[in-house]
Design a protein around this motif. Structure first.
Motif, mmCIF file in Angstrom:
data_model
loop_
_atom_site.group_PDB
_atom_site.id
_atom_site.type_symbol
_atom_site.label_atom_id
_atom_site.label_comp_id
_atom_site.label_asym_id
_atom_site.label_seq_id
_atom_site.Cartn_x
_atom_site.Cartn_y
_atom_site.Cartn_z
ATOM 1 N N GLU A 155 74.051 -41.710 36.825
ATOM 2 C CA GLU A 155 73.024 -42.574 37.421
ATOM 3 C C GLU A 155 71.911 -42.855 36.408
ATOM 4 N N PHE A 156 71.464 -41.817 35.730
ATOM 5 C CA PHE A 156 70.386 -41.957 34.746
ATOM 6 C C PHE A 156 70.803 -42.876 33.599
ATOM 7 N N SER A 157 72.038 -42.746 33.146
ATOM 8 C CA SER A 157 72.479 -43.559 32.004
ATOM 9 C C SER A 157 72.486 -45.045 32.327
ATOM 10 N N SER A 158 72.707 -45.382 33.596
ATOM 11 C CA SER A 158 72.729 -46.803 33.946
ATOM 12 C C SER A 158 71.395 -47.328 34.455
ATOM 13 N N THR A 159 70.569 -46.451 35.042
ATOM 14 C CA THR A 159 69.321 -46.933 35.652
ATOM 15 C C THR A 159 68.055 -46.389 34.992
ATOM 16 N N ASN A 197 77.091 -27.233 40.406
ATOM 17 C CA ASN A 197 76.019 -27.468 39.433
ATOM 18 C C ASN A 197 76.401 -28.610 38.500
ATOM 19 N N PHE A 198 77.594 -28.494 37.908
ATOM 20 C CA PHE A 198 77.988 -29.471 36.898
ATOM 21 C C PHE A 198 78.430 -30.799 37.503
ATOM 22 N N ALA A 199 78.971 -30.775 38.714
ATOM 23 C CA ALA A 199 79.271 -32.040 39.394
ATOM 24 C C ALA A 199 77.974 -32.790 39.692
ATOM 25 N N SER A 200 76.961 -32.068 40.160
ATOM 26 C CA SER A 200 75.665 -32.698 40.458
ATOM 27 C C SER A 200 74.997 -33.202 39.185
ATOM 28 N N LEU A 201 75.045 -32.387 38.122
ATOM 29 C CA LEU A 201 74.496 -32.846 36.842
ATOM 30 C C LEU A 201 75.235 -34.081 36.350
ATOM 31 N N GLY A 202 76.557 -34.073 36.448
ATOM 32 C CA GLY A 202 77.344 -35.214 35.987
ATOM 33 C C GLY A 202 76.996 -36.492 36.726
ATOM 34 N N ALA A 203 76.888 -36.396 38.052
ATOM 35 C CA ALA A 203 76.525 -37.577 38.848
ATOM 36 C C ALA A 203 75.123 -38.062 38.500
ATOM 37 N N MET A 204 74.204 -37.098 38.316
ATOM 38 C CA MET A 204 72.829 -37.461 37.976
ATOM 39 C C MET A 204 72.760 -38.121 36.595
ATOM 40 N N ILE A 205 73.502 -37.593 35.636
ATOM 41 C CA ILE A 205 73.515 -38.164 34.286
ATOM 42 C C ILE A 205 74.096 -39.578 34.316
ATOM 43 N N ARG A 246 68.230 -45.626 17.604
ATOM 44 C CA ARG A 246 67.639 -44.689 18.561
ATOM 45 C C ARG A 246 68.172 -44.977 19.960
ATOM 46 N N PRO A 247 68.407 -43.931 20.740
ATOM 47 C CA PRO A 247 68.922 -44.170 22.099
ATOM 48 C C PRO A 247 67.886 -44.854 22.980
ATOM 49 N N VAL A 248 68.380 -45.591 23.949
ATOM 50 C CA VAL A 248 67.515 -46.266 24.908
ATOM 51 C C VAL A 248 66.870 -45.232 25.829
ATOM 52 N N ARG A 249 67.649 -44.200 26.185
ATOM 53 C CA ARG A 249 67.169 -43.155 27.088
ATOM 54 C C ARG A 249 67.482 -41.788 26.489
ATOM 55 N N THR A 250 66.595 -40.845 26.769
ATOM 56 C CA THR A 250 66.824 -39.468 26.328
ATOM 57 C C THR A 250 66.582 -38.536 27.497
ATOM 58 N N MET A 251 67.551 -37.646 27.713
ATOM 59 C CA MET A 251 67.425 -36.627 28.745
ATOM 60 C C MET A 251 67.672 -35.276 28.079
ATOM 61 N N GLN A 294 54.275 -35.096 25.861
ATOM 62 C CA GLN A 294 54.308 -36.106 24.805
ATOM 63 C C GLN A 294 55.617 -36.895 24.867
ATOM 64 N N GLN A 295 56.728 -36.198 25.037
ATOM 65 C CA GLN A 295 58.013 -36.891 25.053
ATOM 66 C C GLN A 295 58.243 -37.636 26.371
ATOM 67 N N GLU A 296 57.715 -37.117 27.480
ATOM 68 C CA GLU A 296 57.796 -37.881 28.729
ATOM 69 C C GLU A 296 57.031 -39.186 28.586
ATOM 70 N N ASP A 297 55.910 -39.154 27.882
ATOM 71 C CA ASP A 297 55.144 -40.378 27.629
ATOM 72 C C ASP A 297 55.948 -41.375 26.792
ATOM 73 N N GLU A 298 56.916 -40.866 26.020
ATOM 74 C CA GLU A 298 57.803 -41.713 25.217
ATOM 75 C C GLU A 298 59.040 -42.140 26.005
ATOM 76 N N GLY A 299 59.118 -41.718 27.274
ATOM 77 C CA GLY A 299 60.233 -42.119 28.113
ATOM 78 C C GLY A 299 61.345 -41.088 28.266
ATOM 79 N N TRP A 300 61.174 -39.915 27.683
ATOM 80 C CA TRP A 300 62.181 -38.872 27.828
ATOM 81 C C TRP A 300 62.119 -38.288 29.237
ATOM 82 N N THR A 301 63.233 -37.733 29.672
ATOM 83 C CA THR A 301 63.316 -37.066 30.968
ATOM 84 C C THR A 301 63.811 -35.645 30.753
ATOM 85 N N PHE A 302 63.231 -34.700 31.482
ATOM 86 C CA PHE A 302 63.582 -33.288 31.353
ATOM 87 C C PHE A 302 64.083 -32.752 32.680
ATOM 88 N N ILE A 303 65.147 -31.955 32.614
ATOM 89 C CA ILE A 303 65.756 -31.311 33.774
ATOM 90 C C ILE A 303 65.841 -29.821 33.466
#
Length: 135
Positions: free
Chosen positions: A108-112, A98-106, A20-25, A54-63
């Motif tokens: 950051e999210f993948s590492s932190t 849009n996609f440059a901002s999403l890419g940078a955000m992803i 299972r992944p450590v993080r889910t977005m 329910q999934q945010e309580d499991e640590g998922w993040t939604f955009i």
């Protein structure tokens, strides 16, 4: 949206813990204020909101990135924090932003595991310029 989240839940439940992944977005890009029109009888906004919570309580993040809609309102309707919502810039330069901002955000999210509240700032700045005629 609800169906996709539910499908991911099912895959995770069947996977071995170490697989299972450590993080889910979950990133939703839409131009529709009615997130679940095709399945409106099952995936109502209330059900999607419950599932998101329910999934945010499991640590998922939604955009949510919304084109030609009030993205913050639509996100709020289904339980996504407004700071995780942004307007989709529909012109050529805006689509790249849009996609440059999403890419940078992803990245950051993948590492932190954190989505910075400024992730969509450049999209907002672009939209402000184009709306004022300064693009």
């Amino acid at each position: 949206t609800g169906g996709s989240i539910h499908m991911a839940q099912q895959v995770y439940q069947k996977a071995l813990p170490e697989d299972r992944p450590v993080r889910t977005m979950v990133i939703i890009v839409t131009d529709n204020t009615e997130i679940e029109t095709a399945n409106q009888y099952y995936w109502t906004p209330d059900r999607v909101r419950e599932l998101v919570q329910q999934q945010e309580d499991e640590g998922w993040t939604f955009i949510l990135l919304g084109a030609n809609i009030d993205a913050e309102r639509v996100a709020g309707d289904i339980g996504i924090p407004v700071e995780n919502a942004a307007q989709f810039a529909c012109d050529a330069v805006g689509v790249r932003e849009n996609f440059a901002s999403l890419g940078a955000m992803i990245l950051e999210f993948s590492s932190t595991g954190v989505v910075l509240p400024t992730w969509s700032q450049k999209i907002s700045e672009h939209l402000a310029k184009t709306q004022s005629g300064r693009s």
